[in-house]
Design a protein around this motif. Sequence first.
Motif, PDB file in Angstrom:
ATOM      1  N   SER A  14      -2.354   3.844  16.029  1.00 34.76           N
ATOM      2  CA  SER A  14      -2.339   4.080  14.583  1.00 34.76           C
ATOM      3  C   SER A  14      -2.176   2.805  13.749  1.00 34.76           C
ATOM      4  O   SER A  14      -1.906   2.887  12.559  1.00 34.76           O
ATOM      5  N   MET A  15      -2.356   1.643  14.358  1.00 34.38           N
ATOM      6  CA  MET A  15      -2.206   0.405  13.603  1.00 34.38           C
ATOM      7  C   MET A  15      -3.320  -0.572  13.953  1.00 34.38           C
ATOM      8  O   MET A  15      -3.545  -0.879  15.126  1.00 34.38           O
ATOM      9  N   VAL A  16      -4.006  -1.048  12.917  1.00 38.66           N
ATOM     10  CA  VAL A  16      -5.103  -1.989  13.064  1.00 38.66           C
ATOM     11  C   VAL A  16      -4.733  -3.301  12.373  1.00 38.66           C
ATOM     12  O   VAL A  16      -4.282  -3.298  11.221  1.00 38.66           O
ATOM     13  N   ARG A  17      -4.931  -4.399  13.078  1.00 39.75           N
ATOM     14  CA  ARG A  17      -4.674  -5.724  12.506  1.00 39.75           C
ATOM     15  C   ARG A  17      -5.989  -6.340  12.043  1.00 39.75           C
ATOM     16  O   ARG A  17      -6.955  -6.412  12.808  1.00 39.75           O
ATOM     17  N   ILE A  18      -6.002  -6.763  10.796  1.00 41.88           N
ATOM     18  CA  ILE A  18      -7.166  -7.431  10.216  1.00 41.88           C
ATOM     19  C   ILE A  18      -6.771  -8.858   9.859  1.00 41.88           C
ATOM     20  O   ILE A  18      -5.766  -9.076   9.168  1.00 41.88           O
ATOM     21  N   VAL A  19      -7.555  -9.824  10.322  1.00 43.15           N
ATOM     22  CA  VAL A  19      -7.341 -11.226   9.989  1.00 43.15           C
ATOM     23  C   VAL A  19      -8.461 -11.661   9.049  1.00 43.15           C
ATOM     24  O   VAL A  19      -9.647 -11.513   9.372  1.00 43.15           O
ATOM     25  N   LEU A  20      -8.073 -12.170   7.885  1.00 43.60           N
ATOM     26  CA  LEU A  20      -9.018 -12.587   6.854  1.00 43.60           C
ATOM     27  C   LEU A  20      -9.072 -14.105   6.766  1.00 43.60           C
ATOM     28  O   LEU A  20      -8.058 -14.779   6.951  1.00 43.60           O
ATOM     29  N   ALA A 104     -12.942   1.023   9.858  1.00 49.14           N
ATOM     30  CA  ALA A 104     -14.377   0.761   9.913  1.00 49.14           C
ATOM     31  C   ALA A 104     -14.723  -0.713   9.735  1.00 49.14           C
ATOM     32  O   ALA A 104     -15.886  -1.093   9.883  1.00 49.14           O
ATOM     33  N   ALA A 105     -13.740  -1.556   9.431  1.00 45.37           N
ATOM     34  CA  ALA A 105     -14.012  -2.959   9.106  1.00 45.37           C
ATOM     35  C   ALA A 105     -14.679  -3.693  10.264  1.00 45.37           C
ATOM     36  O   ALA A 105     -14.367  -3.465  11.434  1.00 45.37           O
ATOM     37  N   GLN A 106     -15.579  -4.608   9.892  1.00 46.57           N
ATOM     38  CA  GLN A 106     -16.290  -5.436  10.852  1.00 46.57           C
ATOM     39  C   GLN A 106     -16.251  -6.890  10.379  1.00 46.57           C
ATOM     40  O   GLN A 106     -16.112  -7.156   9.187  1.00 46.57           O
ATOM     41  N   VAL A 110     -15.887  -7.941   3.317  1.00 44.80           N
ATOM     42  CA  VAL A 110     -15.127  -8.584   2.241  1.00 44.80           C
ATOM     43  C   VAL A 110     -13.980  -7.678   1.810  1.00 44.80           C
ATOM     44  O   VAL A 110     -14.152  -6.462   1.670  1.00 44.80           O
ATOM     45  N   LEU A 111     -12.809  -8.266   1.595  1.00 39.81           N
ATOM     46  CA  LEU A 111     -11.663  -7.537   1.053  1.00 39.81           C
ATOM     47  C   LEU A 111     -11.137  -8.285  -0.158  1.00 39.81           C
ATOM     48  O   LEU A 111     -10.720  -9.442  -0.068  1.00 39.81           O
ATOM     49  N   VAL A 112     -11.173  -7.626  -1.309  1.00 43.09           N
ATOM     50  CA  VAL A 112     -10.695  -8.205  -2.565  1.00 43.09           C
ATOM     51  C   VAL A 112      -9.189  -8.025  -2.668  1.00 43.09           C
ATOM     52  O   VAL A 112      -8.656  -6.946  -2.338  1.00 43.09           O
ATOM     53  N   LEU A 113      -8.489  -9.068  -3.114  1.00 44.60           N
ATOM     54  CA  LEU A 113      -7.027  -8.996  -3.160  1.00 44.60           C
ATOM     55  C   LEU A 113      -6.460  -9.866  -4.278  1.00 44.60           C
ATOM     56  O   LEU A 113      -7.108 -10.775  -4.784  1.00 44.60           O
ATOM     57  N   GLU A 114      -5.233  -9.570  -4.640  1.00 45.15           N
ATOM     58  CA  GLU A 114      -4.453 -10.358  -5.585  1.00 45.15           C
ATOM     59  C   GLU A 114      -3.070 -10.576  -4.995  1.00 45.15           C
ATOM     60  O   GLU A 114      -2.548  -9.745  -4.267  1.00 45.15           O
TER      61      GLU A 114
END
Length: 268
Positions: A14-20, A104-106, A110-114
């Motif tokens: 239940s946990m996915v790590r995304i590195v940007l 679904a990220a690949q 792009v991920l927009v953030l502040e």
Amino acid sequence: MHGLVVRKQQLTPSMVRIVLGGGGLDGFVMTEATDAYVNLAFAPEGAGYSGAFDCAQVRETRPREEWPARRRFTVRRWDEAERELTIDFVVHGDVGVAGRWAAAAQPGDVLVLEGPAGGYRPDPAAGWHLHVGDESALPAIAASLEALPAGARAVVRLVCDGPGHEVELPAAPGLDVAWLHRTGAASDVDLLLEALRGLDFPAGSTDAVHAFVHGEAEEIRAVRRHLLQRGVPRTAMSCSPYWRRTMTDEAWRRVKGDFVAAMEAEAS
């Protein structure tokens, strides 16, 4: 500001790590807070825009139903040398816009953030530390444990869905870590509270503790009330309800301010 997905890892069921990474993070300046968070923006399905969109421009030029959904997530790690930002997402099927995006990220997405912003860091002068929470608090708790001074004493109580949902945490002689596993019973909501009730504080150390208590709203409120009853000063606690059982993200965002105000007003 925006980041490009460079790596993705399934930490638990239940946990996915995304590195940007990427040049869109050139303006990112990390705070000292170990509960540092960023505000993420997700375009709704069918919106006529995507990529590194400008939230303010979208709000000025698009109808309200096309405005991006905003979600706040803890920074798990910021690698200054590599200019990479790590965010861990709790994913429950297709529930929740952020979890659905992370699942679904690949690479290249792009991920927009502040941000970032934050308010907690373990006090190095504290006699001991208490960290209490669930999956939503794991990134901040893990970052806080990594920031503890050598030899610091910390008690950690975490609730999750089972052994396969545990994640590796820093190991040190002064750390007392216990995982509590949900069973699907109604009593799951009391797991953290009962763990704290059964915890023997070091003698004469109530005023010496620095506590971080974050997770599901009613569970956190109950733990906070218990700690106040045991004499822990309000000023020695960072307590925040990240989500609320039976409520969607949007519904919780609408009432969270009132809930927090009521919780903070409680003397015990």
